[in-house]
Design a protein around this motif. Sequence first.
Motif, PDB file in Angstrom:
ATOM      1  N   VAL A 260      -7.207   4.250   3.686  1.00 31.30           N
ATOM      2  CA  VAL A 260      -6.588   4.344   2.464  1.00 31.30           C
ATOM      3  C   VAL A 260      -7.035   3.552   1.517  1.00 31.30           C
ATOM      4  CG1 VAL A 260      -4.445   4.610   1.026  1.00 31.30           C
ATOM      5  CG2 VAL A 260      -3.995   5.328   3.633  1.00 31.30           C
ATOM      6  N   PHE A 261      -7.849   4.104   0.395  1.00 39.00           N
ATOM      7  CA  PHE A 261      -8.409   3.328  -0.611  1.00 39.00           C
ATOM      8  C   PHE A 261      -7.580   3.465  -2.057  1.00 39.00           C
ATOM      9  CE2 PHE A 261     -11.743   4.425   2.032  1.00 39.00           C
ATOM     10  CZ  PHE A 261     -12.390   3.373   2.422  1.00 39.00           C
ATOM     11  N   SER A 262      -7.125   2.586  -2.672  1.00 36.65           N
ATOM     12  CA  SER A 262      -6.617   2.674  -3.860  1.00 36.65           C
ATOM     13  C   SER A 262      -7.182   1.595  -4.850  1.00 36.65           C
ATOM     14  CB  SER A 262      -5.060   2.518  -3.833  1.00 36.65           C
ATOM     15  OG  SER A 262      -4.809   1.161  -3.214  1.00 36.65           O
ATOM     16  N   LEU A 263      -6.789   1.727  -6.114  1.00 34.43           N
ATOM     17  CA  LEU A 263      -7.386   0.701  -7.064  1.00 34.43           C
ATOM     18  C   LEU A 263      -6.353  -0.316  -7.275  1.00 34.43           C
ATOM     19  CD1 LEU A 263      -9.272   2.972  -9.650  1.00 34.43           C
ATOM     20  CD2 LEU A 263     -10.343   1.303  -7.753  1.00 34.43           C
ATOM     21  N   ALA A 264      -6.608  -1.608  -7.374  1.00 30.46           N
ATOM     22  CA  ALA A 264      -5.508  -2.604  -7.647  1.00 30.46           C
ATOM     23  C   ALA A 264      -6.012  -3.418  -8.980  1.00 30.46           C
ATOM     24  CB  ALA A 264      -5.606  -3.518  -6.514  1.00 30.46           C
ATOM     25  N   ASP A 265      -5.189  -4.014  -9.676  1.00 34.48           N
ATOM     26  CA  ASP A 265      -5.411  -5.018 -10.704  1.00 34.48           C
ATOM     27  C   ASP A 265      -6.405  -6.104 -10.234  1.00 34.48           C
ATOM     28  OD1 ASP A 265      -5.470  -6.339 -13.153  1.00 34.48           O
ATOM     29  OD2 ASP A 265      -3.571  -6.752 -13.140  1.00 34.48           O
ATOM     30  N   LEU A 266      -7.568  -6.484 -10.596  1.00 36.54           N
ATOM     31  CA  LEU A 266      -8.321  -7.510 -10.130  1.00 36.54           C
ATOM     32  C   LEU A 266      -7.747  -8.833 -10.308  1.00 36.54           C
ATOM     33  CD1 LEU A 266     -11.153  -7.940  -9.146  1.00 36.54           C
ATOM     34  CD2 LEU A 266     -11.862  -8.214 -11.637  1.00 36.54           C
ATOM     35  N   ASP A 267      -6.698  -8.933 -11.291  1.00 39.95           N
ATOM     36  CA  ASP A 267      -6.161 -10.470 -11.399  1.00 39.95           C
ATOM     37  C   ASP A 267      -4.909 -10.522 -10.762  1.00 39.95           C
ATOM     38  OD1 ASP A 267      -8.163 -11.039 -13.214  1.00 39.95           O
ATOM     39  OD2 ASP A 267      -7.333 -10.094 -14.864  1.00 39.95           O
ATOM     40  N   ALA A 268      -4.422  -9.394 -10.296  1.00 39.28           N
ATOM     41  CA  ALA A 268      -3.137  -9.557  -9.513  1.00 39.28           C
ATOM     42  C   ALA A 268      -3.169 -10.560  -8.423  1.00 39.28           C
ATOM     43  CB  ALA A 268      -2.593  -8.071  -8.761  1.00 39.28           C
ATOM     44  N   PRO A 269      -1.924 -11.170  -7.991  1.00 41.38           N
ATOM     45  CA  PRO A 269      -1.963 -12.360  -6.955  1.00 41.38           C
ATOM     46  C   PRO A 269      -2.063 -11.528  -5.761  1.00 41.38           C
ATOM     47  CG  PRO A 269      -0.086 -12.198  -8.061  1.00 41.38           C
ATOM     48  CD  PRO A 269      -1.022 -11.373  -9.000  1.00 41.38           C
ATOM     49  N   LEU A 270      -2.699 -12.182  -4.460  1.00 41.56           N
ATOM     50  CA  LEU A 270      -2.761 -11.708  -3.208  1.00 41.56           C
ATOM     51  C   LEU A 270      -1.139 -11.574  -2.683  1.00 41.56           C
ATOM     52  CD1 LEU A 270      -5.937 -13.514  -1.939  1.00 41.56           C
ATOM     53  CD2 LEU A 270      -5.576 -11.149  -2.804  1.00 41.56           C
ATOM     54  N   GLY A 271      -0.857 -10.658  -1.976  1.00 39.84           N
ATOM     55  CA  GLY A 271       0.130 -10.680  -1.117  1.00 39.84           C
ATOM     56  C   GLY A 271       0.220 -11.826  -0.091  1.00 39.84           C
ATOM     57  N   PRO A 272       1.174 -12.148   0.817  1.00 35.55           N
ATOM     58  CA  PRO A 272       1.347 -13.081   1.718  1.00 35.55           C
ATOM     59  C   PRO A 272       0.477 -12.982   2.897  1.00 35.55           C
ATOM     60  CG  PRO A 272       3.194 -11.650   1.987  1.00 35.55           C
ATOM     61  CD  PRO A 272       2.454 -11.293   0.619  1.00 35.55           C
ATOM     62  N   ASP A 273      -0.136 -11.801   3.178  1.00 34.17           N
ATOM     63  CA  ASP A 273      -1.020 -11.311   4.271  1.00 34.17           C
ATOM     64  C   ASP A 273      -2.301 -10.581   3.843  1.00 34.17           C
ATOM     65  OD1 ASP A 273       0.044  -8.940   3.748  1.00 34.17           O
ATOM     66  OD2 ASP A 273       0.148  -8.238   5.698  1.00 34.17           O
ATOM     67  N   ASP A 274      -2.566 -10.658   2.590  1.00 36.69           N
ATOM     68  CA  ASP A 274      -3.692 -10.218   1.930  1.00 36.69           C
ATOM     69  C   ASP A 274      -4.988 -11.076   2.096  1.00 36.69           C
ATOM     70  OD1 ASP A 274      -2.575  -7.934   1.276  1.00 36.69           O
ATOM     71  OD2 ASP A 274      -2.341  -8.322  -0.750  1.00 36.69           O
ATOM     72  N   VAL A 275      -6.086 -10.684   2.180  1.00 41.79           N
ATOM     73  CA  VAL A 275      -7.245 -11.327   2.351  1.00 41.79           C
ATOM     74  C   VAL A 275      -8.274 -10.502   1.323  1.00 41.79           C
ATOM     75  CG1 VAL A 275      -9.496 -11.853   3.798  1.00 41.79           C
ATOM     76  CG2 VAL A 275      -7.136 -11.603   4.668  1.00 41.79           C
ATOM     77  N   ALA A 276      -8.905 -11.343   0.424  1.00 42.08           N
ATOM     78  CA  ALA A 276     -10.002 -10.781  -0.335  1.00 42.08           C
ATOM     79  C   ALA A 276     -11.480 -10.858   0.131  1.00 42.08           C
ATOM     80  CB  ALA A 276      -9.827 -11.523  -1.831  1.00 42.08           C
ATOM     81  N   VAL A 277     -12.005  -9.882   0.378  1.00 43.21           N
ATOM     82  CA  VAL A 277     -13.671  -9.799   0.866  1.00 43.21           C
ATOM     83  C   VAL A 277     -14.474  -9.436  -0.583  1.00 43.21           C
ATOM     84  CG1 VAL A 277     -15.253  -8.586   2.145  1.00 43.21           C
ATOM     85  CG2 VAL A 277     -12.837  -8.779   2.952  1.00 43.21           C
ATOM     86  N   GLU A 278     -15.074 -10.729  -0.692  1.00 43.03           N
ATOM     87  CA  GLU A 278     -15.934 -10.557  -2.051  1.00 43.03           C
ATOM     88  C   GLU A 278     -17.476 -10.787  -1.807  1.00 43.03           C
ATOM     89  OE1 GLU A 278     -14.361 -13.812  -4.394  1.00 43.03           O
ATOM     90  OE2 GLU A 278     -12.715 -12.586  -5.012  1.00 43.03           O
ATOM     91  N   ARG A 279     -18.274 -10.083  -2.730  1.00 48.87           N
ATOM     92  CA  ARG A 279     -19.692 -10.071  -2.529  1.00 48.87           C
ATOM     93  C   ARG A 279     -20.364  -9.753  -3.920  1.00 48.87           C
ATOM     94  NH1 ARG A 279     -23.610  -5.700  -0.152  1.00 48.87           N
ATOM     95  NH2 ARG A 279     -25.393  -6.221  -1.281  1.00 48.87           N
ATOM     96  N   ASP A 280     -20.872 -10.645  -4.529  1.00 47.00           N
ATOM     97  CA  ASP A 280     -21.700 -10.428  -5.853  1.00 47.00           C
ATOM     98  C   ASP A 280     -20.848 -10.139  -7.097  1.00 47.00           C
ATOM     99  OD1 ASP A 280     -24.042 -11.311  -4.715  1.00 47.00           O
ATOM    100  OD2 ASP A 280     -24.671  -9.128  -4.161  1.00 47.00           O
ATOM    101  N   GLY A 281     -19.642 -10.446  -7.020  1.00 43.76           N
ATOM    102  CA  GLY A 281     -18.710 -10.051  -7.984  1.00 43.76           C
ATOM    103  C   GLY A 281     -17.731  -8.612  -7.805  1.00 43.76           C
ATOM    104  N   ALA A 282     -17.838  -8.148  -6.649  1.00 47.68           N
ATOM    105  CA  ALA A 282     -17.018  -6.923  -5.970  1.00 47.68           C
ATOM    106  C   ALA A 282     -15.839  -7.543  -5.213  1.00 47.68           C
ATOM    107  CB  ALA A 282     -18.097  -6.064  -5.237  1.00 47.68           C
ATOM    108  N   ARG A 283     -14.901  -6.973  -5.141  1.00 46.61           N
ATOM    109  CA  ARG A 283     -13.525  -7.642  -4.484  1.00 46.61           C
ATOM    110  C   ARG A 283     -12.936  -6.573  -3.801  1.00 46.61           C
ATOM    111  NH1 ARG A 283      -8.936 -11.295  -6.792  1.00 46.61           N
ATOM    112  NH2 ARG A 283      -8.455 -12.404  -4.959  1.00 46.61           N
ATOM    113  N   VAL A 284     -12.744  -6.564  -2.727  1.00 43.84           N
ATOM    114  CA  VAL A 284     -12.004  -5.682  -1.595  1.00 43.84           C
ATOM    115  C   VAL A 284     -10.901  -6.380  -1.072  1.00 43.84           C
ATOM    116  CG1 VAL A 284     -11.865  -4.289   0.281  1.00 43.84           C
ATOM    117  CG2 VAL A 284     -14.064  -4.274  -1.157  1.00 43.84           C
ATOM    118  N   LEU A 285      -9.667  -5.997  -1.343  1.00 40.20           N
ATOM    119  CA  LEU A 285      -8.256  -6.340  -0.701  1.00 40.20           C
ATOM    120  C   LEU A 285      -7.889  -5.865   0.390  1.00 40.20           C
ATOM    121  CD1 LEU A 285      -6.342  -6.937  -4.203  1.00 40.20           C
ATOM    122  CD2 LEU A 285      -7.975  -8.529  -2.941  1.00 40.20           C
ATOM    123  N   VAL A 286      -7.604  -6.515   1.660  1.00 34.76           N
ATOM    124  CA  VAL A 286      -7.302  -5.841   2.993  1.00 34.76           C
ATOM    125  C   VAL A 286      -6.080  -6.915   3.250  1.00 34.76           C
ATOM    126  CG1 VAL A 286      -7.837  -5.231   5.027  1.00 34.76           C
ATOM    127  CG2 VAL A 286      -9.751  -5.285   3.219  1.00 34.76           C
TER     128      VAL A 286
END
Length: 158
Positions: A85-111
């Motif tokens: 399931v893919f959705s868009l999230a606010d880039l500045d939104a804080p991470l949830g307690p079990d969220d992990v950010a995967v980042e590369r060259d300015g791109a961000r994926v939250l899982v």
Amino acid sequence: MAACTAQGLARRILSQALFARTRLPVISSRLSSAESASDAPSPAASAASVRLSDACVQQLRRLAADGSALRLAVDGGGCSGFQYVFSLADLDAPLGPDDVAVERDGARVLVDAVSLEYIRGATVDYHEELIRSAFRIIDNPQSEQGCSCGASFSIKIE
């Protein structure tokens, strides 16, 4: 035949547990260093094993200009048992307690940490065709098989 029945039962139980998890509210906060210091692999370390393709990075950088990040989750369902399931999230939104950010060259994926276990080692890609454009998961070593459209998969049971 008993092995097939046991695998089917295990898939149903995992699918129901994962589906139930998706209905829980998400509380915003960041992972503390104490949580990542346990003997188990930290979510951040697991996130390093999720790759972002060049096409994915390019599309996410375009979306980041609008203030968006990509949120990726695994839910129970689909024709193979689990679905991406893919959705868009606010880039500045804080991470949830079990969220992990995967980042590369300015791109961000939250899982979230649970979904991360189902995609560890996979690549997030962006694919354009004549009739559609979409993010997708490719080369997922945690999946046993998937449907022809790539939206759902079944997990390997060890």
